[in-house]
Design a protein around this motif. Sequence first.
Motif, mmCIF file in Angstrom:
data_model
loop_
_atom_site.group_PDB
_atom_site.id
_atom_site.type_symbol
_atom_site.label_atom_id
_atom_site.label_comp_id
_atom_site.label_asym_id
_atom_site.label_seq_id
_atom_site.Cartn_x
_atom_site.Cartn_y
_atom_site.Cartn_z
ATOM 1 N N LEU A 74 3.111 9.109 -0.765
ATOM 2 C CA LEU A 74 2.653 7.778 -1.194
ATOM 3 C C LEU A 74 1.351 7.385 -0.495
ATOM 4 O O LEU A 74 0.440 6.853 -1.130
ATOM 5 N N THR A 75 1.259 7.661 0.783
ATOM 6 C CA THR A 75 0.047 7.252 1.491
ATOM 7 C C THR A 75 -1.151 8.103 1.070
ATOM 8 O O THR A 75 -2.285 7.651 1.098
ATOM 9 N N THR A 76 -0.883 9.337 0.631
ATOM 10 C CA THR A 76 -1.967 10.191 0.139
ATOM 11 C C THR A 76 -2.409 9.767 -1.256
ATOM 12 O O THR A 76 -3.605 9.714 -1.557
ATOM 13 N N ASN A 77 -1.433 9.470 -2.104
ATOM 14 C CA ASN A 77 -1.745 9.201 -3.512
ATOM 15 C C ASN A 77 -1.984 7.732 -3.840
ATOM 16 O O ASN A 77 -2.549 7.424 -4.885
ATOM 17 N N TYR A 78 -1.516 6.854 -2.978
ATOM 18 C CA TYR A 78 -1.717 5.414 -3.192
ATOM 19 C C TYR A 78 -2.306 4.836 -1.906
ATOM 20 O O TYR A 78 -1.690 4.002 -1.247
ATOM 21 N N PRO A 79 -3.520 5.291 -1.527
ATOM 22 C CA PRO A 79 -4.061 4.899 -0.224
ATOM 23 C C PRO A 79 -4.284 3.396 -0.086
ATOM 24 O O PRO A 79 -4.316 2.881 1.016
ATOM 25 N N ASN A 80 -4.422 2.722 -1.217
ATOM 26 C CA ASN A 80 -4.650 1.275 -1.127
ATOM 27 C C ASN A 80 -3.380 0.478 -1.377
ATOM 28 O O ASN A 80 -3.432 -0.663 -1.788
ATOM 29 N N PHE A 81 -2.231 1.147 -1.139
ATOM 30 C CA PHE A 81 -0.974 0.436 -1.409
ATOM 31 C C PHE A 81 -0.883 -0.799 -0.515
ATOM 32 O O PHE A 81 -1.379 -0.811 0.597
ATOM 33 N N ALA A 82 -0.238 -1.814 -1.054
ATOM 34 C CA ALA A 82 -0.055 -3.028 -0.274
ATOM 35 C C ALA A 82 0.860 -2.707 0.900
ATOM 36 O O ALA A 82 1.952 -2.210 0.710
ATOM 37 N N ASN A 83 0.396 -2.954 2.095
ATOM 38 C CA ASN A 83 1.235 -2.695 3.250
ATOM 39 C C ASN A 83 2.126 -3.919 3.458
ATOM 40 O O ASN A 83 2.033 -4.628 4.425
ATOM 41 N N GLY A 84 3.002 -4.102 2.480
ATOM 42 C CA GLY A 84 3.796 -5.319 2.416
ATOM 43 C C GLY A 84 4.968 -5.312 3.362
ATOM 44 O O GLY A 84 5.138 -4.431 4.180
ATOM 45 N N THR A 85 5.766 -6.330 3.233
ATOM 46 C CA THR A 85 6.935 -6.432 4.092
ATOM 47 C C THR A 85 8.035 -5.507 3.562
ATOM 48 O O THR A 85 8.106 -5.259 2.364
ATOM 49 N N PRO A 86 8.879 -4.996 4.451
ATOM 50 C CA PRO A 86 9.975 -4.160 4.019
ATOM 51 C C PRO A 86 10.794 -4.871 2.950
ATOM 52 O O PRO A 86 11.013 -6.081 3.033
ATOM 53 N N GLY A 96 13.004 1.698 7.764
ATOM 54 C CA GLY A 96 12.602 2.994 8.319
ATOM 55 C C GLY A 96 11.155 3.329 8.002
ATOM 56 O O GLY A 96 10.335 2.435 7.763
ATOM 57 N N VAL A 97 10.877 4.625 7.904
ATOM 58 C CA VAL A 97 9.481 5.052 7.717
ATOM 59 C C VAL A 97 8.871 4.583 6.394
ATOM 60 O O VAL A 97 7.656 4.511 6.257
ATOM 61 N N LEU A 98 9.721 4.272 5.406
ATOM 62 C CA LEU A 98 9.184 3.849 4.094
ATOM 63 C C LEU A 98 8.972 2.335 3.992
ATOM 64 O O LEU A 98 8.511 1.849 2.953
ATOM 65 N N ALA A 99 9.291 1.608 5.051
ATOM 66 C CA ALA A 99 9.139 0.150 4.994
ATOM 67 C C ALA A 99 7.685 -0.205 4.719
ATOM 68 O O ALA A 99 6.776 0.275 5.399
ATOM 69 N N GLY A 100 7.471 -1.006 3.692
ATOM 70 C CA GLY A 100 6.119 -1.428 3.331
ATOM 71 C C GLY A 100 5.339 -0.412 2.519
ATOM 72 O O GLY A 100 4.213 -0.678 2.124
ATOM 73 N N CYS A 101 5.939 0.759 2.263
ATOM 74 C CA CYS A 101 5.222 1.821 1.523
ATOM 75 C C CYS A 101 5.529 1.811 0.039
ATOM 76 O O CYS A 101 4.781 2.389 -0.753
ATOM 77 N N CYS A 102 6.687 1.296 -0.325
ATOM 78 C CA CYS A 102 7.078 1.313 -1.732
ATOM 79 C C CYS A 102 8.226 0.336 -1.946
ATOM 80 O O CYS A 102 8.794 -0.190 -0.989
#
Length: 204
Positions: A188-200, A26-32
Amino acid sequence: MIPRIAILISGRGSNMVALAESVCSGVLAGCCEIAAVISSRPGVPGLAKAQELGLPIVALDARALGKEAYDAALLLALEQARADVVVLAGYLRIVSPRVVAKYRGRILNIHPADTKLHQGLHGYEWAFANELAATKITVHLVDEGLDTGPVLAQREVDLRGTGILEEVERRGLAVEHRLYPEALKTFLTTNYPNFANGTPSCES
Ligand code: GRF
């Protein structure tokens, strides 16, 4: 590094499942990544659900441990999970000042009412007893108070024609399960802007 979240539960775990499904597809895929599901009570349904989803679980027993030992065990579990963000989902305890201090600004909660109008337990019972035409689900940051932290997101639930408490809760939970992943994604996107946009990250 992709942010690691620890989800804290005490019971049913339907929000935890909604978050896990969102991380998976869903919307959190790749975000955490879900680093742990930690329960303050052993044997609750949410733990079995987390296990079925293949998530790492930690079962603590707050009643048996007592306040000091419980806080120490919780902090250790969060540390071992290398959690960046703590997500409360039906967690029936006030987060102690010690834990708030360590994760300040990184603890989120979902509350089944407008936190300015109703704090603490039984948000749906309150809305039903007051015959509200609508209530507001609130996602907020956790501070030392009872549902006093800054609001991150709110969404209205239309309660007209509900008639029974179960319908109030059913409509509210449907909104919770959509709102929480969305609000967490924004956080998460606000506070960890450089998060790895990894695979779900999910099992299947
Ligand atoms: C939800 O209504 C949530 O808003 C509140 O506790 C309930 C937990 O339900 N904080 P679940 O355990 O996520 O099913």
